[in-house]
Design a protein around this motif. Structure first.
Motif, mmCIF file in Angstrom:
data_model
loop_
_atom_site.group_PDB
_atom_site.id
_atom_site.type_symbol
_atom_site.label_atom_id
_atom_site.label_comp_id
_atom_site.label_asym_id
_atom_site.label_seq_id
_atom_site.Cartn_x
_atom_site.Cartn_y
_atom_site.Cartn_z
ATOM 1 N N VAL A 1 -21.893 1.754 -20.238
ATOM 2 C CA VAL A 1 -20.577 0.492 -19.477
ATOM 3 C C VAL A 1 -19.020 0.335 -20.189
ATOM 4 O O VAL A 1 -17.984 0.199 -19.389
ATOM 5 C CB VAL A 1 -21.646 -0.273 -19.251
ATOM 6 N N VAL A 2 -19.670 0.177 -21.203
ATOM 7 C CA VAL A 2 -18.010 -0.919 -22.118
ATOM 8 C C VAL A 2 -16.998 0.589 -21.504
ATOM 9 O O VAL A 2 -16.255 0.141 -22.015
ATOM 10 C CB VAL A 2 -18.836 -0.476 -23.404
ATOM 11 N N ALA A 3 -17.677 1.599 -22.333
ATOM 12 C CA ALA A 3 -16.841 2.644 -22.090
ATOM 13 C C ALA A 3 -15.993 3.300 -21.180
ATOM 14 O O ALA A 3 -15.037 3.544 -20.779
ATOM 15 C CB ALA A 3 -16.883 4.510 -22.906
ATOM 16 N N VAL A 4 -16.675 2.730 -19.984
ATOM 17 C CA VAL A 4 -16.182 2.889 -18.244
ATOM 18 C C VAL A 4 -14.502 2.023 -18.446
ATOM 19 O O VAL A 4 -14.450 2.770 -17.385
ATOM 20 C CB VAL A 4 -17.229 2.609 -17.118
ATOM 21 N N PHE A 5 -15.024 0.976 -19.191
ATOM 22 C CA PHE A 5 -14.117 -0.099 -18.511
ATOM 23 C C PHE A 5 -12.986 -0.291 -19.442
ATOM 24 O O PHE A 5 -11.984 -1.245 -20.049
ATOM 25 C CB PHE A 5 -14.854 -1.243 -18.005
ATOM 26 N N ALA A 6 -13.335 0.667 -20.844
ATOM 27 C CA ALA A 6 -12.525 0.094 -21.521
ATOM 28 C C ALA A 6 -11.653 1.212 -21.452
ATOM 29 O O ALA A 6 -11.167 1.983 -20.617
ATOM 30 C CB ALA A 6 -13.633 0.648 -23.051
ATOM 31 N N PRO A 7 -10.534 1.466 -22.156
ATOM 32 C CA PRO A 7 -9.124 1.735 -22.606
ATOM 33 C C PRO A 7 -10.252 3.489 -22.539
ATOM 34 O O PRO A 7 -10.851 3.852 -23.072
ATOM 35 C CB PRO A 7 -8.461 1.819 -23.414
ATOM 36 N N VAL A 8 -9.106 4.253 -22.366
ATOM 37 C CA VAL A 8 -9.296 6.385 -21.983
ATOM 38 C C VAL A 8 -9.396 6.725 -23.811
ATOM 39 O O VAL A 8 -10.436 7.773 -23.553
ATOM 40 C CB VAL A 8 -8.544 6.907 -21.765
ATOM 41 N N SER A 9 -8.459 5.903 -24.884
ATOM 42 C CA SER A 9 -8.628 6.257 -26.090
ATOM 43 C C SER A 9 -9.859 5.959 -26.559
ATOM 44 O O SER A 9 -10.865 6.611 -27.829
ATOM 45 C CB SER A 9 -8.092 5.736 -27.164
ATOM 46 N N PHE A 10 -10.904 5.103 -26.054
ATOM 47 C CA PHE A 10 -12.723 4.437 -26.355
ATOM 48 C C PHE A 10 -13.048 5.256 -26.152
ATOM 49 O O PHE A 10 -14.388 5.389 -26.412
ATOM 50 C CB PHE A 10 -12.377 3.109 -25.884
ATOM 51 N N ARG A 11 -13.372 5.513 -24.606
ATOM 52 C CA ARG A 11 -13.866 7.119 -24.290
ATOM 53 C C ARG A 11 -14.019 7.603 -24.710
ATOM 54 O O ARG A 11 -14.934 8.981 -25.109
ATOM 55 C CB ARG A 11 -13.154 6.653 -22.927
ATOM 56 N N ASP A 12 -12.449 8.147 -25.265
ATOM 57 C CA ASP A 12 -13.212 9.158 -26.766
ATOM 58 C C ASP A 12 -13.768 9.158 -27.226
ATOM 59 O O ASP A 12 -14.735 10.089 -28.025
ATOM 60 C CB ASP A 12 -11.581 10.390 -26.458
ATOM 61 N N HIS A 13 -13.604 7.843 -28.231
ATOM 62 C CA HIS A 13 -14.585 7.717 -29.752
ATOM 63 C C HIS A 13 -15.396 7.683 -29.455
ATOM 64 O O HIS A 13 -16.305 8.225 -30.086
ATOM 65 C CB HIS A 13 -14.289 6.487 -29.486
ATOM 66 N N VAL A 14 -16.213 7.616 -27.858
ATOM 67 C CA VAL A 14 -17.427 7.533 -27.467
ATOM 68 C C VAL A 14 -18.042 8.876 -27.490
ATOM 69 O O VAL A 14 -19.010 8.824 -28.024
ATOM 70 C CB VAL A 14 -17.734 6.792 -26.028
ATOM 71 N N VAL A 15 -17.423 9.702 -26.802
ATOM 72 C CA VAL A 15 -17.455 10.893 -26.507
ATOM 73 C C VAL A 15 -17.867 11.982 -27.927
ATOM 74 O O VAL A 15 -18.976 12.945 -28.639
ATOM 75 C CB VAL A 15 -17.357 12.152 -25.432
ATOM 76 N N HIS A 16 -17.244 11.383 -28.608
ATOM 77 C CA HIS A 16 -16.847 11.502 -29.977
ATOM 78 C C HIS A 16 -18.056 11.171 -31.159
ATOM 79 O O HIS A 16 -18.311 12.458 -31.625
ATOM 80 C CB HIS A 16 -15.530 11.838 -30.802
ATOM 81 N N SER A 17 -18.058 10.509 -31.137
ATOM 82 C CA SER A 17 -19.647 9.775 -31.689
ATOM 83 C C SER A 17 -20.961 10.306 -31.314
ATOM 84 O O SER A 17 -21.245 10.340 -32.028
ATOM 85 C CB SER A 17 -19.872 8.410 -31.326
ATOM 86 N N LEU A 18 -21.116 10.069 -30.139
ATOM 87 C CA LEU A 18 -22.323 11.043 -29.411
ATOM 88 C C LEU A 18 -22.092 12.647 -29.846
ATOM 89 O O LEU A 18 -23.197 13.066 -30.286
ATOM 90 C CB LEU A 18 -22.363 11.017 -27.990
ATOM 91 N N HIS A 19 -21.318 13.311 -30.036
ATOM 92 C CA HIS A 19 -21.094 14.738 -30.099
ATOM 93 C C HIS A 19 -20.952 14.921 -31.909
ATOM 94 O O HIS A 19 -22.440 15.649 -32.422
ATOM 95 C CB HIS A 19 -19.360 15.005 -30.072
ATOM 96 N N PHE B 1 -32.044 3.793 -26.700
ATOM 97 C CA PHE B 1 -32.083 5.092 -25.687
ATOM 98 C C PHE B 1 -32.293 4.167 -24.542
ATOM 99 O O PHE B 1 -30.945 5.080 -23.678
ATOM 100 C CB PHE B 1 -33.391 5.685 -26.319
ATOM 101 N N LEU B 2 -32.811 3.187 -23.966
ATOM 102 C CA LEU B 2 -33.108 2.422 -22.945
ATOM 103 C C LEU B 2 -32.101 1.733 -22.163
ATOM 104 O O LEU B 2 -31.569 1.412 -21.100
ATOM 105 C CB LEU B 2 -34.334 2.209 -22.272
ATOM 106 N N SER B 3 -31.499 0.533 -23.893
ATOM 107 C CA SER B 3 -30.500 -0.371 -23.085
ATOM 108 C C SER B 3 -29.748 -0.189 -23.842
ATOM 109 O O SER B 3 -28.290 -0.415 -23.416
ATOM 110 C CB SER B 3 -30.878 -2.175 -23.363
ATOM 111 N N ALA B 4 -29.303 -0.508 -25.336
ATOM 112 C CA ALA B 4 -27.958 0.118 -25.862
ATOM 113 C C ALA B 4 -27.371 1.430 -25.764
ATOM 114 O O ALA B 4 -25.943 0.948 -25.159
ATOM 115 C CB ALA B 4 -28.452 0.387 -27.134
ATOM 116 N N LEU B 5 -27.762 2.378 -25.647
ATOM 117 C CA LEU B 5 -26.574 3.440 -25.048
ATOM 118 C C LEU B 5 -26.417 3.125 -23.874
ATOM 119 O O LEU B 5 -25.135 3.672 -23.455
ATOM 120 C CB LEU B 5 -27.321 5.100 -24.980
ATOM 121 N N PRO B 6 -27.314 2.856 -22.268
ATOM 122 C CA PRO B 6 -26.232 2.617 -21.365
ATOM 123 C C PRO B 6 -24.895 1.782 -21.284
ATOM 124 O O PRO B 6 -23.707 1.680 -20.168
ATOM 125 C CB PRO B 6 -27.194 2.699 -20.011
ATOM 126 N N ALA B 7 -25.425 0.337 -21.870
ATOM 127 C CA ALA B 7 -24.539 -0.411 -22.439
ATOM 128 C C ALA B 7 -23.256 0.411 -22.587
ATOM 129 O O ALA B 7 -21.792 -0.862 -22.661
ATOM 130 C CB ALA B 7 -25.369 -1.917 -22.943
#
Length: 306
Positions: free
Chosen positions: A75-93, A66-72
């Motif tokens: 960060v990876v999603a910020v620098f990754a392509p938009v499709s990867f960021r959408d996958h992050v949101v979908h996975s958290l959902h 919770f304190l280290s891996a999720l922030p990482a």
């Protein structure tokens, strides 16, 4: 003057019933204490869970995630392509039940971070490297399960980073995998089981520095696969309502409370699976089928034991 019927007083009957209940309870307790000796597998499992310290390890893993891996991951999603960021949101959902206002907040954080990525690669690097504390915590759990000394940091450091990056990618694509990449749950469930089994089989081998051969690690990996599927089904039933109730009651703090509680339950399942995996690997006739545990890994261990 009539004689009243004689008989045992009501209090005596109640006292006798209470005594019988206490005797039965004491007998059940004696049976439970003697069960590990009567059933060797149960005894070994209990001793293994006590040695691993199940709840303590699971709580530490959840806190590190919770304190280290999720922030990482953010960060990876910020620098990754938009499709990867959408996958992050979908996975958290799907995996943490984050919906509604909480989900919109996550999307906004990722979008703003992408526009203000000037905090730079150095900050991102520090965030990712700090997240390797989760890798180290999982390594210690594996070493406790197999009663191995702590691996030397100079030999294990690259393993921590590799495992973390693979796990983050797995976390992102777990939601579409669960849905069978559009084919449905009939394909997604066996794919999730196979993928999670492979991940945790490789995880043990990697973080233990190949000090345990591949075959004895398989029972723990299979149990982790079962845990991933079981927790995934339970989470999709329980988390949306629990998250909504918690957010309605505590506001944005409700996301923290429910998410951290679910992570503790999740890592309890994983730690239990890894601990019992070794017990099963040493149980006859499975032990003969899997072969000896120890592999050759010169200079893999440093001074000190867990």
């Amino acid at each position: 003057m009539t004689d009243r019927p004689t008989g045992p007083p009501t209090g005596g009957r109640r006292g006798g019933r209470t005594a019988r209940l206490r005797e039965r309870g004491a007998g059940a307790a004696r049976y439970a204490r003697g069960l590990p000796d009567q059933v060797p597998l149960v005894g070994r499992a209990v001793r293994q869970l006590v040695r691993v310290n199940l709840l303590d390890c699971a709580t530490r893993l959840a806190a590190q995630a919770f304190l280290s891996a999720l922030p990482a991951l953010f960060v990876v999603a910020v620098f990754a392509p938009v499709s990867f960021r959408d996958h992050v949101v979908h996975s958290l959902h799907n995996e943490l039940g984050i919906r509604g206002a909480a989900e919109q907040s996550v999307e906004q954080v990722l979008a703003n971070g992408r526009g203000e990525a000037g905090f730079g690669a150095l900050g991102a690097l520090f965030t990712v490297l700090s997240a390797t504390t989760l890798s180290r915590a999982i390594q210690r759990v594996c070493e406790r399960c197999w009663e191995l000394p702590r691996a030397a940091a100079r030999l294990a450091a690259w393993r921590w980073l590799v495992w973390l990056l693979v796990w983050l990618v797995w976390l992102v694509f777990q939601a579409p995998l669960w849905d069978g990449f559009g084919a449905g749950r009939w394909l997604g469930l066996p794919m999730t089981f196979a993928g999670s089994t492979a991940l945790w089989w490789w995880t043990q081998h990697l973080l233990l520095g190949a000090r345990v051969r591949w075959p004895p690690l398989l029972p723990g990996a299979l149990l982790c696969g079962v845990a991933v599927v079981g927790l995934g089904v339970a989470g999709r039933i329980y988390l949306p309502r629990a998250m909504a109730h918690s957010v309605a009651r505590f506001g944005t703090y409700g996301v923290v409370f429910t998410g951290l509680s679910w992570l503790i339950a999740t890592f309890t399942g994983y730690t239990l699976a890894l601990a019992l995996g070794r017990v099963l690997a040493e149980e006859e006739p499975l032990a003969r089928l899997l072969g000896p545990e120890r592999g050759e890994a010169p200079n893999a261990a440093g001074p000190g034991t867990q």
